[in-house]
Design a protein around this motif. Structure first.
Motif, PDB file in Angstrom:
ATOM      1  N   LEU A   1       0.820  -1.218   0.000  1.00 25.17           N
ATOM      2  CA  LEU A   1       0.000   0.000   0.000  1.00 25.17           C
ATOM      3  C   LEU A   1       0.852   1.265   0.000  1.00 25.17           C
ATOM      4  O   LEU A   1       0.389   2.335  -0.395  1.00 25.17           O
ATOM      5  N   SER A   2       2.106   1.149   0.430  1.00 25.16           N
ATOM      6  CA  SER A   2       2.959   2.319   0.647  1.00 25.16           C
ATOM      7  C   SER A   2       3.809   2.650  -0.575  1.00 25.16           C
ATOM      8  O   SER A   2       4.642   1.850  -1.005  1.00 25.16           O
ATOM      9  N   GLU A   3       3.634   3.857  -1.100  1.00 28.45           N
ATOM     10  CA  GLU A   3       4.482   4.319  -2.196  1.00 28.45           C
ATOM     11  C   GLU A   3       5.920   4.520  -1.730  1.00 28.45           C
ATOM     12  O   GLU A   3       6.865   4.317  -2.492  1.00 28.45           O
ATOM     13  N   ASN A   4       6.102   4.927  -0.459  1.00 29.27           N
ATOM     14  CA  ASN A   4       7.457   5.063   0.074  1.00 29.27           C
ATOM     15  C   ASN A   4       8.206   3.739   0.017  1.00 29.27           C
ATOM     16  O   ASN A   4       9.374   3.666  -0.394  1.00 29.27           O
ATOM     17  N   MET A   5       7.530   2.674   0.457  1.00 35.35           N
ATOM     18  CA  MET A   5       8.156   1.358   0.457  1.00 35.35           C
ATOM     19  C   MET A   5       8.450   0.905  -0.971  1.00 35.35           C
ATOM     20  O   MET A   5       9.542   0.404  -1.277  1.00 35.35           O
ATOM     21  N   LEU A   6       7.498   1.092  -1.854  1.00 37.64           N
ATOM     22  CA  LEU A   6       7.665   0.611  -3.219  1.00 37.64           C
ATOM     23  C   LEU A   6       8.712   1.411  -3.987  1.00 37.64           C
ATOM     24  O   LEU A   6       9.417   0.861  -4.842  1.00 37.64           O
ATOM     25  N   ARG A   7       8.838   2.680  -3.681  1.00 42.91           N
ATOM     26  CA  ARG A   7       9.857   3.496  -4.343  1.00 42.91           C
ATOM     27  C   ARG A   7      11.248   2.944  -4.040  1.00 42.91           C
ATOM     28  O   ARG A   7      12.085   2.780  -4.941  1.00 42.91           O
ATOM     29  N   ARG A   8      11.481   2.626  -2.774  1.00 46.56           N
ATOM     30  CA  ARG A   8      12.776   2.051  -2.417  1.00 46.56           C
ATOM     31  C   ARG A   8      12.913   0.649  -2.992  1.00 46.56           C
ATOM     32  O   ARG A   8      14.004   0.274  -3.439  1.00 46.56           O
ATOM     33  N   ALA A   9      11.843  -0.127  -2.989  1.00 45.00           N
ATOM     34  CA  ALA A   9      11.906  -1.479  -3.552  1.00 45.00           C
ATOM     35  C   ALA A   9      12.317  -1.433  -5.020  1.00 45.00           C
ATOM     36  O   ALA A   9      13.164  -2.218  -5.477  1.00 45.00           O
ATOM     37  N   ARG A  10      11.723  -0.525  -5.770  1.00 41.88           N
ATOM     38  CA  ARG A  10      12.069  -0.410  -7.191  1.00 41.88           C
ATOM     39  C   ARG A  10      13.511   0.036  -7.378  1.00 41.88           C
ATOM     40  O   ARG A  10      14.224  -0.474  -8.256  1.00 41.88           O
ATOM     41  N   ASP A  11      13.951   0.991  -6.552  1.00 41.40           N
ATOM     42  CA  ASP A  11      15.333   1.471  -6.654  1.00 41.40           C
ATOM     43  C   ASP A  11      16.330   0.343  -6.369  1.00 41.40           C
ATOM     44  O   ASP A  11      17.311   0.167  -7.100  1.00 41.40           O
ATOM     45  N   GLU A  12      16.073  -0.417  -5.302  1.00 42.15           N
ATOM     46  CA  GLU A  12      16.999  -1.497  -4.930  1.00 42.15           C
ATOM     47  C   GLU A  12      16.981  -2.613  -5.969  1.00 42.15           C
ATOM     48  O   GLU A  12      18.017  -3.232  -6.240  1.00 42.15           O
ATOM     49  N   THR A  13      15.841  -2.862  -6.552  1.00 44.59           N
ATOM     50  CA  THR A  13      15.743  -3.899  -7.578  1.00 44.59           C
ATOM     51  C   THR A  13      16.498  -3.488  -8.831  1.00 44.59           C
ATOM     52  O   THR A  13      17.193  -4.309  -9.452  1.00 44.59           O
ATOM     53  N   GLN A  14      16.409  -2.220  -9.176  1.00 45.28           N
ATOM     54  CA  GLN A  14      17.161  -1.717 -10.325  1.00 45.28           C
ATOM     55  C   GLN A  14      18.659  -1.781 -10.065  1.00 45.28           C
ATOM     56  O   GLN A  14      19.438  -2.196 -10.932  1.00 45.28           O
ATOM     57  N   LYS A  15      19.071  -1.401  -8.851  1.00 44.22           N
ATOM     58  CA  LYS A  15      20.487  -1.468  -8.490  1.00 44.22           C
ATOM     59  C   LYS A  15      21.017  -2.897  -8.536  1.00 44.22           C
ATOM     60  O   LYS A  15      22.180  -3.133  -8.853  1.00 44.22           O
ATOM     61  N   ALA A  16      20.139  -3.843  -8.216  1.00 46.66           N
ATOM     62  CA  ALA A  16      20.540  -5.252  -8.218  1.00 46.66           C
ATOM     63  C   ALA A  16      20.662  -5.812  -9.631  1.00 46.66           C
ATOM     64  O   ALA A  16      21.126  -6.943  -9.808  1.00 46.66           O
ATOM     65  N   GLY A  17      20.247  -5.047 -10.629  1.00 45.45           N
ATOM     66  CA  GLY A  17      20.367  -5.483 -12.011  1.00 45.45           C
ATOM     67  C   GLY A  17      19.360  -6.531 -12.418  1.00 45.45           C
ATOM     68  O   GLY A  17      19.591  -7.275 -13.383  1.00 45.45           O
ATOM     69  N   ILE A  18      18.247  -6.581 -11.721  1.00 44.90           N
ATOM     70  CA  ILE A  18      17.203  -7.552 -12.046  1.00 44.90           C
ATOM     71  C   ILE A  18      16.381  -7.004 -13.204  1.00 44.90           C
ATOM     72  O   ILE A  18      15.883  -5.881 -13.157  1.00 44.90           O
ATOM     73  N   GLY A  19      16.235  -7.784 -14.235  1.00 44.65           N
ATOM     74  CA  GLY A  19      15.595  -7.338 -15.456  1.00 44.65           C
ATOM     75  C   GLY A  19      14.143  -6.939 -15.268  1.00 44.65           C
ATOM     76  O   GLY A  19      13.428  -7.488 -14.414  1.00 44.65           O
ATOM     77  N   GLU A  20      13.698  -6.010 -16.065  1.00 46.02           N
ATOM     78  CA  GLU A  20      12.320  -5.518 -15.990  1.00 46.02           C
ATOM     79  C   GLU A  20      11.345  -6.647 -16.300  1.00 46.02           C
ATOM     80  O   GLU A  20      11.560  -7.435 -17.226  1.00 46.02           O
ATOM     81  N   GLY A  21      10.296  -6.750 -15.512  1.00 47.96           N
ATOM     82  CA  GLY A  21       9.295  -7.766 -15.724  1.00 47.96           C
ATOM     83  C   GLY A  21       9.494  -9.026 -14.905  1.00 47.96           C
ATOM     84  O   GLY A  21       8.564  -9.826 -14.758  1.00 47.96           O
ATOM     85  N   ILE A  22      10.683  -9.211 -14.365  1.00 47.25           N
ATOM     86  CA  ILE A  22      10.913 -10.373 -13.505  1.00 47.25           C
ATOM     87  C   ILE A  22      10.300 -10.122 -12.133  1.00 47.25           C
ATOM     88  O   ILE A  22       9.610 -10.980 -11.576  1.00 47.25           O
ATOM     89  N   ILE A  23      10.548  -8.925 -11.586  1.00 48.19           N
ATOM     90  CA  ILE A  23       9.860  -8.484 -10.373  1.00 48.19           C
ATOM     91  C   ILE A  23       8.996  -7.286 -10.741  1.00 48.19           C
ATOM     92  O   ILE A  23       9.488  -6.312 -11.319  1.00 48.19           O
TER      93      ILE A  23
END
Length: 250
Positions: free
Chosen positions: A74-96
């Motif tokens: 529900l939290s945009e704050n949480m999801l914003r960081r989740a997306r940033d960390e996932t991008q930093k981890a190099g996980i391809g778009e659409g996998i998460i």
């Protein structure tokens, strides 16, 4: 209406300082036990309910070799960081994929997931929305699919005055009262006015059975926890903190 306290500045700042927020799964003492309940996730499609910063979603892909993960919060704050960390981890778009949705109202696709997972989120839902969500999770799992989750233990959530006490003899104790009085509890955890919902163990199990699930594991402690009571100290040895549960869809 669901409370979105994670998007308030004071709460989010304090939450971000917790060990599990800083160190992820390694900062959650219950994780090794939950990991055992989750089992092999290779090539699986996974649903993460209340995904927060996305620690489990990234673990599932990077270490568990899951095929896809949908993280809902529900939290945009949480999801914003989740997306940033996932991008930093190099996980391809659409996998998460991260989606901002209310668990009280979410509708899930039928027969879509091998595993549903939730860490310390379900106790934020009132009874009727929780029953609805469990029905949606059941519908979304394939036959043999698993639902693994952790919640605040009802012994911890029951008291309206949920603070450690000390008797005249110097012994610490937990005031277990109002256990059968289910419903809203307003606590001052990290910030004032946090809303959680207390339910008995009986109610949680009944909801799972009514939804069609089969119970596979039910744990009140985690691996490595010292259960010897230290009478002068607060801590897990005096009462359980979490329930860790695994159920399957027949």
């Amino acid at each position: 209406m669901a409370q979105n306290i994670y998007d308030t500045a004071e709460f989010f700042t304090e939450y971000s300082r917790l060990p599990r927020s800083v160190h992820g799964l390694d900062g959650a003492p219950e994780w090794p036990t939950l990991r055992g309940l989750v089992g092999d996730v290779k090539d699986q499609h996974i649903l993460d309910l209340g995904c927060g910063f996305g620690w489990f979603a990234r673990w599932a892909v990077q270490e568990g070799h899951a095929q896809t993960v949908l993280g809902i919060d529900l939290s945009e704050n949480m999801l914003r960081r989740a997306r940033d960390e996932t991008q930093k981890a190099g996980i391809g778009e659409g996998i998460i994929t991260y989606s901002c949705r209310n668990l009280e109202e979410v509708t899930l696709s039928e027969l879509q997931y091998n595993l549903a997972y939730s860490s310390l989120a379900l106790h934020y839902l009132p009874n009727e929305p929780l029953k609805r969500l469990l029905g949606q999770v059941f519908k979304s799992l394939v036959s043999g699919g698993k639902f693994v989750f952790s919640i605040e233990h009802p012994v911890a959530s029951a008291p309206f005055d949920a603070f450690w006490k000390m008797g005249e003899d110097g012994r610490v104790y937990w005031p277990l009262n109002q256990y059968w009085d289910e419903g809203l509890r307003v606590t001052n955890w990290l910030a004032p006015g946090v809303r959680k919902y207390h339910r008995t163990v009986d109610t949680y199990l009944t909801y799972l059975i009514d939804a069609g699930f089969v119970l596979r594991a039910f744990k009140e402690a985690w691996e490595g926890l010292d259960l010897r009571p230290k009478l002068e100290e607060k801590g897990e040895a005096h009462r359980p903190y979490f329930l860790l549960v695994a159920v399957t869809k027949p």
